[in-house]
Scaffold this active site. Structure first.
Site, PDB file in Angstrom:
ATOM      1  N   LYS A 166       0.846  -1.198   0.000  1.00 38.57           N
ATOM      2  CA  LYS A 166       0.000   0.000   0.000  1.00 38.57           C
ATOM      3  C   LYS A 166       0.878   1.243   0.000  1.00 38.57           C
ATOM      4  CE  LYS A 166      -1.858   2.866   2.911  1.00 38.57           C
ATOM      5  NZ  LYS A 166      -1.906   4.038   2.030  1.00 38.57           N
ATOM      6  N   GLU A 241       9.410   1.420  10.903  1.00 41.36           N
ATOM      7  CA  GLU A 241      10.435   2.427  10.595  1.00 41.36           C
ATOM      8  C   GLU A 241       9.750   3.772  10.725  1.00 41.36           C
ATOM      9  OE1 GLU A 241      13.445   1.702  10.218  1.00 41.36           O
ATOM     10  OE2 GLU A 241      13.558  -0.322   9.400  1.00 41.36           O
ATOM     11  N   CYS A 275      13.421  10.568   6.842  1.00 41.98           N
ATOM     12  CA  CYS A 275      13.373  10.190   8.257  1.00 41.98           C
ATOM     13  C   CYS A 275      14.737  10.336   8.896  1.00 41.98           C
ATOM     14  CB  CYS A 275      12.868   8.767   8.381  1.00 41.98           C
ATOM     15  SG  CYS A 275      13.720   7.637   7.301  1.00 41.98           S
ATOM     16  N   GLU A 376      10.034  16.481  15.040  1.00 41.34           N
ATOM     17  CA  GLU A 376      10.354  16.215  13.642  1.00 41.34           C
ATOM     18  C   GLU A 376       9.571  17.181  12.744  1.00 41.34           C
ATOM     19  OE1 GLU A 376       8.836  12.644  11.650  1.00 41.34           O
ATOM     20  OE2 GLU A 376      10.865  12.274  10.961  1.00 41.34           O
TER      21      GLU A 376
HETATM   22  P1  NAP Z   1       2.035   8.515   7.851  1.00 44.08           P
HETATM   23  O1  NAP Z   1       1.009   9.545   7.847  1.00 44.08           O
HETATM   24  O2  NAP Z   1       2.312   7.762   9.094  1.00 44.08           O
HETATM   25  O3  NAP Z   1       1.638   7.533   6.660  1.00 44.08           O
HETATM   26  C1  NAP Z   1       2.442   6.451   6.286  1.00 44.08           C
HETATM   27  C2  NAP Z   1       1.588   5.385   5.639  1.00 44.08           C
HETATM   28  O4  NAP Z   1       0.704   4.847   6.608  1.00 44.08           O
HETATM   29  C3  NAP Z   1       0.726   5.895   4.497  1.00 44.08           C
HETATM   30  O5  NAP Z   1       0.682   4.929   3.479  1.00 44.08           O
HETATM   31  C4  NAP Z   1      -0.632   6.033   5.178  1.00 44.08           C
HETATM   32  O6  NAP Z   1      -1.689   5.918   4.264  1.00 44.08           O
HETATM   33  C5  NAP Z   1      -0.626   4.856   6.133  1.00 44.08           C
HETATM   34  N1  NAP Z   1      -1.542   4.978   7.273  1.00 44.08           N
HETATM   35  C6  NAP Z   1      -2.094   6.077   7.829  1.00 44.08           C
HETATM   36  N2  NAP Z   1      -2.841   5.756   8.894  1.00 44.08           N
HETATM   37  C7  NAP Z   1      -2.766   4.428   9.042  1.00 44.08           C
HETATM   38  C8  NAP Z   1      -3.311   3.492   9.982  1.00 44.08           C
HETATM   39  N3  NAP Z   1      -4.087   3.874  10.987  1.00 44.08           N
HETATM   40  N4  NAP Z   1      -3.005   2.185   9.834  1.00 44.08           N
HETATM   41  C9  NAP Z   1      -2.203   1.775   8.850  1.00 44.08           C
HETATM   42  N5  NAP Z   1      -1.667   2.611   7.912  1.00 44.08           N
HETATM   43  C10 NAP Z   1      -1.938   3.922   8.013  1.00 44.08           C
HETATM   44  O7  NAP Z   1       3.452   9.077   7.431  1.00 44.08           O
HETATM   45  P2  NAP Z   1       3.802  10.010   6.197  1.00 44.08           P
HETATM   46  O8  NAP Z   1       3.388  11.387   6.568  1.00 44.08           O
HETATM   47  O9  NAP Z   1       3.324   9.414   4.944  1.00 44.08           O
HETATM   48  O10 NAP Z   1       5.396   9.887   6.186  1.00 44.08           O
HETATM   49  C11 NAP Z   1       6.226  10.709   6.905  1.00 44.08           C
HETATM   50  C12 NAP Z   1       6.754   9.991   8.132  1.00 44.08           C
HETATM   51  O11 NAP Z   1       7.407   8.795   7.779  1.00 44.08           O
HETATM   52  C13 NAP Z   1       7.788  10.803   8.878  1.00 44.08           C
HETATM   53  O12 NAP Z   1       7.502  10.808  10.251  1.00 44.08           O
HETATM   54  C14 NAP Z   1       9.088  10.077   8.620  1.00 44.08           C
HETATM   55  O13 NAP Z   1      10.062  10.244   9.583  1.00 44.08           O
HETATM   56  C15 NAP Z   1       8.641   8.673   8.476  1.00 44.08           C
HETATM   57  N6  NAP Z   1       9.599   7.900   7.699  1.00 44.08           N
HETATM   58  C16 NAP Z   1      10.369   6.985   8.341  1.00 44.08           C
HETATM   59  C17 NAP Z   1      11.303   6.258   7.646  1.00 44.08           C
HETATM   60  C18 NAP Z   1      12.169   5.241   8.336  1.00 44.08           C
HETATM   61  O14 NAP Z   1      12.708   4.403   7.662  1.00 44.08           O
HETATM   62  N7  NAP Z   1      12.295   5.266   9.632  1.00 44.08           N
HETATM   63  C19 NAP Z   1      11.455   6.457   6.284  1.00 44.08           C
HETATM   64  C20 NAP Z   1      10.656   7.400   5.649  1.00 44.08           C
HETATM   65  C21 NAP Z   1       9.719   8.116   6.372  1.00 44.08           C
HETATM   66  P3  NAP Z   1      -2.902   6.978   4.184  1.00 44.08           P
HETATM   67  O15 NAP Z   1      -2.275   8.302   4.024  1.00 44.08           O
HETATM   68  O16 NAP Z   1      -3.699   6.474   3.046  1.00 44.08           O
HETATM   69  O17 NAP Z   1      -3.631   6.855   5.463  1.00 44.08           O
END
Ligand code: NAP
Ligand code: MG
Length: 482
Positions: A166, A241, A275, A376
């Site tokens: 997804k 992650e 991240c 962050e």
């Molecule tokens: P996010 O809002 O947490 O969304 C990530 C993914 O999770 C999206 O595909 C989102 O889809 C899905 N999602 C949302 N709510 C969910 C739920 N309740 N259950 C399951 N899936 C759900 O994060 P983002 O804003 O896309 O990404 C930014 C974040 O990712 C930052 O905090 C960054 O640090 C972190 N990140 C971490 C790494 C690492 O390797 N540690 C790498 C890259 C990014 P929908 O939007 O469709 O809900």
């Protein structure tokens, strides 16, 4: 996509963040379709065609995926640039890393070794085998769409798992292509399924689904916590992650010019939407003024603008909410008393780019307790904080709920390694900003998550250990002599 879903009428518009233009109408997956995708993955797994295939054959198919991605690298790169808004120079590096990742895990497929234990009794043989964990739900954020999908899909396929992938709603296009590439490479139908949608629920449904065995999640810490809670109901395996507030520690014995250049790249690469972005620069007092002056001067040469121009360093901000978040953090920083040294505003761009979302590279002198030093931001915003001693630097670096990455800048090999050992961080890079390679585990301490991606360690997280005990006495074991 390897499922045979019927297309529904419902689509959503996917935009190019650099221009605001609609670039695709994307399928809005319904709950029934998500269920069908999971069932297809379950059927493919339980059927055994992939999970029980000779590892050497699976390895060749995963390797073929690497080759096909390599052949289509330019096309995939431009798709990523237009979908995500990142600079083409950034996307180019990612495509190479994606090919490397599939190649690495193609090799890993045949090295998924079990162990043989010392005989627990003379009449026993004991060994373990590593078996694929089953159906994997892979949930991806928008910042490195195809790269982070590869970090999950490549080891999962190599281990013999089946996958429902997804992508994030704003950046689904390369994941769809990955599904097609898998089929072309010879991955059987139902093994890799891609579900797209713009609602919150898709990920949630995937985590709840009783037929999914493992969730591999990359995203924010807040969502990661929800994922872990929901997954507990069905005792799914989970790897997370999550976010970071990663420091660069610069000591007075560093090569200062190199540290300045590294710190600039470390925060502004991918517009800071990474991240592992080095969003806090901790500076020894004796070099503080010199470093900050050089940073501000050099950072003026960072080119923000058209992602499709090969000369651009920093492209667009991917989401409207993200741009607003960056803007609001800059306001919070100033209100808290941090001193803006650079940026803090949106550039005024012309033509098609006037409809896009951009932010100038930004730097603040801050105190450790300021929110911009602790939370962050996920944008091109860095804080400078001074320290006196090595112990103080370590304490400042570790004073965070996160622990994803860190960089240490020092020419003193003893100090650099001493500090590396003291940091509560999944990765420590010495005299380099980012250092991510397929063979080296990547992941977080503390609230940056658990489990690791990349490296052989990751193969373990896509497998279960089965212990096989064989009685080798002359007659089969009969404990009660009945
Ligand atoms: P996010 O809002 O947490 O969304 C990530 C993914 O999770 C999206 O595909 C989102 O889809 C899905 N999602 C949302 N709510 C969910 C739920 N309740 N259950 C399951 N899936 C759900 O994060 P983002 O804003 O896309 O990404 C930014 C974040 O990712 C930052 O905090 C960054 O640090 C972190 N990140 C971490 C790494 C690492 O390797 N540690 C790498 C890259 C990014 P929908 O939007 O469709 O809900
Ligand atoms: Mg998009």
């Amino acid at each position: 996509m390897s499922t045979t879903l019927e297309a529904s009428d419902t689509t959503y518009q996917d935009r190019n963040p650099a221009t605001g233009a609609v670039i695709a109408d994307v399928h809005e997956t319904t709950r029934e379709e998500l269920d069908a995708a999971v069932r297809a993955a379950r059927k493919a797994f339980d059927g055994g065609k992939w999970s029980s295939m000779a590892a050497s054959r699976r390895a060749k198919i995963v390797y073929k995926m690497a080759q096909l991605i390599g052949e289509r690298a330019n096309e995939l790169m431009m798709l990523e640039v237009r979908d995500n808004g990142k600079a083409v120079s950034t996307a180019k590096g990612e495509m190479g890393a994606i090919v490397d990742c599939f190649e690495f895990y193609a090799g890993a497929a045949t090295k998924n070794f079990g162990e043989t234990m010392p005989p627990p009794l003379p009449t026993y043989l004991a060994n373990t085998v590593r078996e694929p964990v089953g159906v994997v739900g892979a949930i991806i954020p928008w910042n490195f769409p195809l790269l982070l999908a590869s970090w999950k899909v490549a080891p999962a396929l190599a281990a013999g798992c089946t996958v429902v992938l997804k992508p994030a709603p704003s950046t689904p296009l390369t994941a769809i292509e990955l599904g097609k590439i898998a089929l072309e490479a010879g991955v059987p139908e139902g093994v890799l399924n891609v579900v797209t949608g713009s609602g919150r629920e898709l990920g949630q449904w995937l985590v709840e689904h009783p037929l999914v065995d493992k969730i591999a999640f990359t995203g924010s810490t807040a969502t990661g916590k929800l994922v872990a809670k929901t997954a507990a109901d069905t005792v799914k395996r989970v790897t997370l992650e999550l976010g970071g507030k990663s420091p660069s520690l610069v000591f007075d014995d560093a090569d200062i010019d190199a540290a300045v250049a590294g710190a600039i790249y470390g925060i502004f690469y991918n517009a800071g939407q990474a991240c592992e972005a080095r969003s806090r620069v901790l500076l020894q007092k004796s070099i503080y003024d010199r470093f900050v002056a050089a940073f501000v001067e050099k950072a003026k040469h960072v080119r923000v603008g058209n992602p499709e121009d090969p000369q651009t360093h920093v492209g667009a901000i991917t989401l409207r909410e993200q741009l607003e978040k960056i803007e609001s953090y800059c306001a919070v920083g100033s209100a808290e008393g941090a001193k803006a040294l650079l940026g803090g505003s949106a550039p005024s761009l012309e033509g098609d780019l006037a409809g896009g979302m951009f932010w100038n590279v930004t730097a603040f002198e801050a105190r450790p307790e300021h929110r911009i030093s602790r939370e962050e931001i996920f944008g091109p915003v860095v804080t400078f904080v001074p320290f006196e001693t090595e112990a103080e630097a370590i304490a400042l670096a570790n004073d965070s709920e996160y622990g994803l990455s860190a960089s240490v800048w020092s020419q003193n090999i003893g100090r650099a390694n001493r500090v590396a050992r003291a940091l509560r961080s999944g990765t420590v890079a010495i005299n380099t900003p980012y250092a991510v390679f397929p063979g080296v585990p990547f992941g977080g301490y503390k609230q940056s998550g658990y489990g690791r991606e990349l490296g052989m360690e990751t193969m373990r997280l896509y497998t279960e250990t089965k212990s096989v005990l064989t009685y080798i006495g002359e007659k089969p074991m009969n404990p009660w002599s009945l």
